[in-house]
Design an enzyme around this catalytic site. Structure first.
Site, mmCIF file in Angstrom:
data_model
loop_
_atom_site.group_PDB
_atom_site.id
_atom_site.type_symbol
_atom_site.label_atom_id
_atom_site.label_comp_id
_atom_site.label_asym_id
_atom_site.label_seq_id
_atom_site.Cartn_x
_atom_site.Cartn_y
_atom_site.Cartn_z
ATOM 1 N N GLY A 31 6.294 2.373 -3.096
ATOM 2 C CA GLY A 31 7.405 1.806 -2.352
ATOM 3 C C GLY A 31 7.306 2.066 -0.862
ATOM 4 C CB ALA A 32 8.265 3.431 1.803
ATOM 5 C CG HIS A 37 2.509 -1.039 0.583
ATOM 6 N ND1 HIS A 37 3.263 -0.379 1.530
ATOM 7 C CD2 HIS A 37 2.003 -0.071 -0.224
ATOM 8 C CE1 HIS A 37 3.221 0.918 1.307
ATOM 9 N NE2 HIS A 37 2.462 1.139 0.253
ATOM 10 C CD GLU A 148 -12.127 -0.566 1.963
ATOM 11 O OE1 GLU A 148 -12.136 -0.855 3.186
ATOM 12 O OE2 GLU A 148 -13.103 -0.737 1.220
ATOM 13 C CE LYS A 149 -2.392 4.745 4.574
ATOM 14 N NZ LYS A 149 -2.188 6.111 3.990
ATOM 15 C CD GLN A 153 -4.673 6.703 -4.324
ATOM 16 O OE1 GLN A 153 -3.834 7.593 -4.249
ATOM 17 N NE2 GLN A 153 -4.397 5.445 -4.023
#
Length: 280
Positions: A31-32, A37, A148-149, A153
């Protein structure tokens, strides 16, 4: 757009889509939502018949309770953005719905989860693997999209996908930046005006490091970049490492990899920011 609150309804929605022969794109988020996104959502919308976006602040990946408490939550605005973007379903469960019982699974993620973020945030990637594996199991998507930031992960999620035997494509999406170069992040809203003015120096330093690296070793490049960032008032580098892209393991010389990536974490005041840049 359908707003789904229960895991049972999500499973049913996605099963119906697959039964109808539709491709399904999943965009997991906490979210946020911001333009970064939405770039993932747009990629998913362009390549799939049905798009599902999860909006869930996952407690198991926070090793710092204060970070979990202060993480921005803007569900109403998030759902409006997703609806306008043509998303078919938003999955916005409660913690109790997502974890009716404590998730005690420990994933054998290997070295990729033990360096950088894995070292600085013990348990973080296991929590990521827990929630993403649950989402994959519920949705069984054709493709899943990640920014990709969060470079490390993505490597961890690829490992988890392999371990769990999920049949899907992991799609990395390029970093979305503000006009001044700062990597978009939900945490940016917590920056004071002074820190917001300083934060773009992180990307400037990474960009300059690519040129510096042409005539210097990885170790020299690391030291130079950290010194440049830390020279800015209010910025404090937690780590900067140059790694092999696929494994995220540090390199000692440029010949060790064909895909070197520089990954950095910097505190801007009390806000922890991450970024990265490719050296090839």
């Amino acid at each position: 757009m359908k707003v789904i609150r229960t895991t049972e309804e999500l499973r049913g929605f996605c099963a119906e889509a697959r039964h109808s022969g539709h491709s399904l794109g999943l965009v997991p988020t906490m979210g946020a939502l911001h333009a970064g996104h939405m770039s993932l959502v747009n990629e998913a919308r362009a390549a799939n018949d049905v798009v599902v976006v999860s909006v869930f602040v996952n407690p198991t990946q926070f090793n710092n309770p204060e970070d979990l408490r202060t993480y921005p939550r803007t569900e109403e605005a998030d759902l409006a953005l997703l609806d306008a973007a043509g998303v078919d379903a938003a999955f916005a469960p409660s913690v109790a719905e997502m974890y009716p019982e404590p998730d005690t699974r420990i994933f054998d993620l290997g070295a990729v989860a033990e360096v950088m973020e894995g070292k600085m945030r013990p348990g973080h990637f296991n929590g990521v693997a827990q929630v993403v594996s649950r989402l994959f199991d519920m949705t069984r998507p054709t493709r899943a999209y990640f920014g990709e930031k969060d470079f490390q992960q993505i490597a961890v999620i690829r490992k988890m996908t392999e371990l769990e035997g999920f049949d899907l494509e992991i799609v990395p999406v390029a970093i979305k930046r503000e006009d001044d170069g700062l990597a978009m992040s939900s945490r940016n809203v917590r920056l004071t005006p002074e820190m917001r003015a300083a934060a773009p120096e992180i990307h400037k330093a990474l960009t300059a490091a690519v040129d510096y690296a042409r005539t210097h070793t990885p170790a020299e490049t690391i030291a130079w970049t950290v010194a440049r960032i830390n020279a800015i008032d209010g910025l404090d580098t937690e780590y900067f490492q140059i790694v092999d892209g696929p494994t995220c393991l540090p390199i000692d010389n440029w010949q060790q990899t064909s895909a070197p990536v520089g990954c950095v974490t910097v505190y801007a005041g009390d806000v922890r920011l991450i970024d990265n840049i490719k050296f090839s």
